[in-house]
Design an enzyme around this catalytic site. Structure first.
Site, PDB file in Angstrom:
ATOM      1  N   HIS A  23     -26.205  46.374  27.727  1.00  0.00           N
ATOM      2  CA  HIS A  23     -26.905  47.661  27.723  1.00  0.00           C
ATOM      3  C   HIS A  23     -27.237  47.976  29.181  1.00  0.00           C
ATOM      4  O   HIS A  23     -27.257  47.087  30.036  1.00  0.00           O
ATOM      5  CB  HIS A  23     -28.151  47.584  26.833  1.00  0.00           C
ATOM      6  CG  HIS A  23     -27.794  47.638  25.365  1.00  0.00           C
ATOM      7  ND1 HIS A  23     -27.956  48.770  24.606  1.00  0.00           N
ATOM      8  CD2 HIS A  23     -27.226  46.720  24.555  1.00  0.00           C
ATOM      9  CE1 HIS A  23     -27.518  48.540  23.376  1.00  0.00           C
ATOM     10  NE2 HIS A  23     -27.070  47.291  23.309  1.00  0.00           N
ATOM     11  N   CYS A  80     -31.137  49.472  20.478  1.00  0.00           N
ATOM     12  CA  CYS A  80     -31.447  48.820  19.211  1.00  0.00           C
ATOM     13  C   CYS A  80     -32.832  49.268  18.778  1.00  0.00           C
ATOM     14  O   CYS A  80     -33.786  49.152  19.546  1.00  0.00           O
ATOM     15  CB  CYS A  80     -31.395  47.306  19.382  1.00  0.00           C
ATOM     16  SG  CYS A  80     -31.909  46.442  17.897  1.00  0.00           S
ATOM     17  N   ARG A 132     -21.570  53.014  16.229  1.00  0.00           N
ATOM     18  CA  ARG A 132     -22.524  52.112  15.575  1.00  0.00           C
ATOM     19  C   ARG A 132     -23.768  51.897  16.464  1.00  0.00           C
ATOM     20  O   ARG A 132     -24.858  52.349  16.141  1.00  0.00           O
ATOM     21  CB  ARG A 132     -21.829  50.770  15.272  1.00  0.00           C
ATOM     22  CG  ARG A 132     -22.639  49.838  14.373  1.00  0.00           C
ATOM     23  CD  ARG A 132     -23.731  49.058  15.065  1.00  0.00           C
ATOM     24  NE  ARG A 132     -23.275  48.222  16.161  1.00  0.00           N
ATOM     25  CZ  ARG A 132     -24.090  47.610  16.992  1.00  0.00           C
ATOM     26  NH1 ARG A 132     -25.404  47.730  16.867  1.00  0.00           N
ATOM     27  NH2 ARG A 132     -23.620  46.888  17.984  1.00  0.00           N
ATOM     28  N   ASP A 133     -23.583  51.257  17.606  1.00  0.00           N
ATOM     29  CA  ASP A 133     -24.743  50.921  18.440  1.00  0.00           C
ATOM     30  C   ASP A 133     -25.402  52.191  18.955  1.00  0.00           C
ATOM     31  O   ASP A 133     -26.625  52.271  19.098  1.00  0.00           O
ATOM     32  CB  ASP A 133     -24.292  50.034  19.611  1.00  0.00           C
ATOM     33  CG  ASP A 133     -25.427  49.241  20.225  1.00  0.00           C
ATOM     34  OD1 ASP A 133     -26.581  49.697  20.157  1.00  0.00           O
ATOM     35  OD2 ASP A 133     -25.175  48.171  20.800  1.00  0.00           O
TER      36      ASP A 133
HETATM   37  P1  HMG Z   1     -34.993  42.413   4.163  1.00  0.00           P
HETATM   38  O1  HMG Z   1     -35.966  43.513   3.857  1.00  0.00           O
HETATM   39  O2  HMG Z   1     -35.535  41.087   4.577  1.00  0.00           O
HETATM   40  O3  HMG Z   1     -33.909  42.219   2.991  1.00  0.00           O
HETATM   41  O4  HMG Z   1     -34.035  42.949   5.294  1.00  0.00           O
HETATM   42  P2  HMG Z   1     -34.009  41.764   1.513  1.00  0.00           P
HETATM   43  O5  HMG Z   1     -32.833  40.895   1.265  1.00  0.00           O
HETATM   44  O6  HMG Z   1     -35.400  41.245   1.186  1.00  0.00           O
HETATM   45  O7  HMG Z   1     -33.788  43.150   0.718  1.00  0.00           O
HETATM   46  C1  HMG Z   1     -34.729  44.206   0.756  1.00  0.00           C
HETATM   47  C2  HMG Z   1     -34.074  45.470   0.212  1.00  0.00           C
HETATM   48  O8  HMG Z   1     -32.984  45.857   1.036  1.00  0.00           O
HETATM   49  C3  HMG Z   1     -33.490  45.296  -1.180  1.00  0.00           C
HETATM   50  O9  HMG Z   1     -33.554  46.564  -1.796  1.00  0.00           O
HETATM   51  C4  HMG Z   1     -32.031  44.970  -0.907  1.00  0.00           C
HETATM   52  O10 HMG Z   1     -31.186  45.299  -1.975  1.00  0.00           O
HETATM   53  C5  HMG Z   1     -31.746  45.861   0.276  1.00  0.00           C
HETATM   54  P3  HMG Z   1     -34.784  46.970  -2.777  1.00  0.00           P
HETATM   55  O11 HMG Z   1     -34.771  45.903  -3.829  1.00  0.00           O
HETATM   56  O12 HMG Z   1     -36.030  46.959  -1.919  1.00  0.00           O
HETATM   57  O13 HMG Z   1     -34.410  48.349  -3.225  1.00  0.00           O
HETATM   58  N1  HMG Z   1     -30.676  45.349   1.136  1.00  0.00           N
HETATM   59  C6  HMG Z   1     -29.587  46.044   1.489  1.00  0.00           C
HETATM   60  N2  HMG Z   1     -29.188  47.301   1.180  1.00  0.00           N
HETATM   61  C7  HMG Z   1     -28.013  47.700   1.708  1.00  0.00           C
HETATM   62  N3  HMG Z   1     -27.246  46.918   2.525  1.00  0.00           N
HETATM   63  C8  HMG Z   1     -27.624  45.681   2.854  1.00  0.00           C
HETATM   64  C9  HMG Z   1     -28.847  45.210   2.315  1.00  0.00           C
HETATM   65  N4  HMG Z   1     -29.494  44.033   2.431  1.00  0.00           N
HETATM   66  C10 HMG Z   1     -30.618  44.137   1.713  1.00  0.00           C
HETATM   67  N5  HMG Z   1     -26.870  44.949   3.665  1.00  0.00           N
HETATM   68  C11 HMG Z   1     -31.931  43.023   6.431  1.00  0.00           C
HETATM   69  C12 HMG Z   1     -32.996  42.147   5.843  1.00  0.00           C
HETATM   70  C13 HMG Z   1     -31.017  42.156   7.261  1.00  0.00           C
HETATM   71  C14 HMG Z   1     -31.156  43.698   5.306  1.00  0.00           C
HETATM   72  C15 HMG Z   1     -32.620  44.120   7.303  1.00  0.00           C
HETATM   73  O14 HMG Z   1     -33.466  43.474   8.201  1.00  0.00           O
HETATM   74  C16 HMG Z   1     -31.647  44.967   8.058  1.00  0.00           C
HETATM   75  O15 HMG Z   1     -30.860  45.708   7.481  1.00  0.00           O
HETATM   76  N6  HMG Z   1     -31.687  44.925   9.410  1.00  0.00           N
HETATM   77  C17 HMG Z   1     -30.786  45.716  10.186  1.00  0.00           C
HETATM   78  C18 HMG Z   1     -31.092  45.552  11.620  1.00  0.00           C
HETATM   79  C19 HMG Z   1     -30.140  46.345  12.467  1.00  0.00           C
HETATM   80  O16 HMG Z   1     -29.236  47.030  11.995  1.00  0.00           O
HETATM   81  N7  HMG Z   1     -30.345  46.251  13.791  1.00  0.00           N
HETATM   82  C20 HMG Z   1     -29.511  46.907  14.734  1.00  0.00           C
HETATM   83  C21 HMG Z   1     -28.176  46.262  14.852  1.00  0.00           C
HETATM   84  S1  HMG Z   1     -28.189  44.786  15.860  1.00  0.00           S
HETATM   85  C22 HMG Z   1     -28.025  45.375  17.461  1.00  0.00           C
HETATM   86  O17 HMG Z   1     -28.072  46.550  17.695  1.00  0.00           O
HETATM   87  C23 HMG Z   1     -27.732  44.391  18.541  1.00  0.00           C
HETATM   88  C24 HMG Z   1     -26.258  44.377  18.976  1.00  0.00           C
HETATM   89  O18 HMG Z   1     -25.862  45.679  19.398  1.00  0.00           O
HETATM   90  C25 HMG Z   1     -26.042  43.383  20.128  1.00  0.00           C
HETATM   91  C26 HMG Z   1     -27.069  43.572  21.267  1.00  0.00           C
HETATM   92  O19 HMG Z   1     -27.167  44.660  21.846  1.00  0.00           O
HETATM   93  O20 HMG Z   1     -27.739  42.586  21.535  1.00  0.00           O
HETATM   94  C27 HMG Z   1     -25.326  43.975  17.828  1.00  0.00           C
HETATM   95 MG    MG Z   2     -26.252  46.533  21.330  1.00  0.00          MG
END
Ligand code: HMG
Ligand code: MG
Length: 317
Positions: free
Chosen positions: A223, A254, A28-29
């Site tokens: 990280h 990320c 995933r990450d």
């Molecule tokens: P948004 O654009 O604000 O969402 O994104 P929305 O609710 O306005 O929806 C926009 C569109 O996305 C719509 O589709 C929704 O249906 C769709 P459209 O009408 O335009 O066709 N949608 C989805 N589709 C599939 N699955 C979903 C989903 N939600 C909405 N779940 C949102 C908000 C949270 C969805 C977006 O910002 C997002 O997906 N962000 C992901 C960020 C991410 O994955 N970051 C990396 C992981 S975190 C990380 O790595 C840190 C960690 O490792 C710890 C660390 O290291 O600190 C965990």
């Molecule tokens: Mg991470």
């Protein structure tokens, strides 16, 4: 549901735990940040190789927006390809909202992770929500998890340093950890998202949390961008932490945290813990084999130093 070996961790004469759990987050990450697109079948093969290594929990993908993270758009396909995990292994996924939770449940997931941050700017860039908005979003996710009997981990990103706002106040980070527990998550993984923390900051945050929280329910997610991850692990071990996240090969980062490179490599962590006499149940040679097989299938970046050293020894004798 993950089986928690760490609850049985015995503390030794030197005060360090006798056993730790490693949560493998590479699929995933790691793969969320790879420029090279890895096919669903190569992901499945990688995860199945990792599932034979001894990890209690493998974070296999994310049900996030495919527009935001196209690398993981095949989440459902990966889960279908994986089928049931082997006995003693849990496959978990990230979910950012109710839409993600619905997709995760449809794919048969038994453990998910919600994620927020200690700094507002990073949270906006990462999930398009303030910290308060994200916690509100998680309420229906938690409700759905309870009724589907799915367990939930919480992540706190930018727990020490934010790429946009700089150093984070430990009491602000601790407040969000408490809010995550109030929502009902069973563990919080504390993220050094851009790999900038040093042991002093780890102790600073753990001091704040020690006031009202058991170390058993905290995981550390370092990280290794600046090479400080293992010294931070040592600091956390001294404070009784027994759950660490790591990424096979050191894959990762990320996409919304400029400058962030991979997690602490699993190979580097296992080598270190083996040498310290701290049990993990993870077979280092098998992890190296899983990483090597992934690299043979796709041109991924694997900065693990132990992987490189083990491969060199194998090659050169
Ligand atoms: P948004 O654009 O604000 O969402 O994104 P929305 O609710 O306005 O929806 C926009 C569109 O996305 C719509 O589709 C929704 O249906 C769709 P459209 O009408 O335009 O066709 N949608 C989805 N589709 C599939 N699955 C979903 C989903 N939600 C909405 N779940 C949102 C908000 C949270 C969805 C977006 O910002 C997002 O997906 N962000 C992901 C960020 C991410 O994955 N970051 C990396 C992981 S975190 C990380 O790595 C840190 C960690 O490792 C710890 C660390 O290291 O600190 C965990
Ligand atoms: Mg991470």
């Amino acid at each position: 549901m993950r089986i928690r070996h760490s609850l049985k961790a015995l503390h030794r004469d030197d005060g360090l735990p006798g056993r730790v759990d490693i949560v493998e987050v590479g699929p995933r990450d790691g793969l969320q940040n790879e420029k090279t697109l890895v096919s669903a079948s190569d992901k499945v093969a990688f995860i199945q190789a990792l599932a034979a290594c001894g990890f209690p929990d493998i974070e296999v993908t994310s049900f996030v927006s495919p527009k935001w993270v196209p690398q993981l758009a095949d989440a459902a396909e990966v889960l279908t390809g994986l089928g049931e995990p082997p006995r003693g292994v849990c496959y978990s996924t990230l979910v950012p909202n109710l839409a993600g939770m619905e997709r995760a449940i449809q794919s048969g997931v038994r453990r998910v992770a919600v994620f927020t941050a200690a700094s507002e700017t990073f949270n906006q860039k990462n999930i398009n929500a303030s910290i308060a908005e994200s916690l509100e979003r998680f309420k229906p996710v938690m409700e759905m998890a309870r009724s589907a009997n799915v367990s939930v981990r919480g992540y706190l990103s930018t727990a020490f340093v934010c790429p946009y706002e700089g150093p984070v106040n430990p009491s602000a980070a601790a407040r969000v950890v408490r809010q995550l527990f109030e929502l009902g998550v069973d563990e919080v993984s504390i993220g050094d998202t851009i790999g900038a923390a040093v042991p002093r900051q780890v102790h600073g945050l753990l001091d704040e949390l020690a006031e009202d929280m058991s170390a058993d329910r905290l995981a550390m997610h370092f990280h290794d961008t600046r090479g400080t991850a293992l010294t931070n692990v040592m600091a956390a071990l001294e404070r009784g932490i027994t759950i660490f996240d790591a990424s096979a090969g050191g894959l990762g980062g990320c996409p919304f945290a400029p400058g962030a490179t991979g997690n602490l490599a699993t190979e580097d962590l296992v080598y270190f813990l083996d040498g310290m006499g701290i049990e993990t149940g993870v077979d280092l040679r098998k992890v190296c084999a899983a990483s090597n097989a992934l690299r043979a299938a796709a041109a991924v970046k694997q900065p693990s130093r132990v992987l490189e050293a083990m491969n060199a020894t194998e090659r050169d004798g």
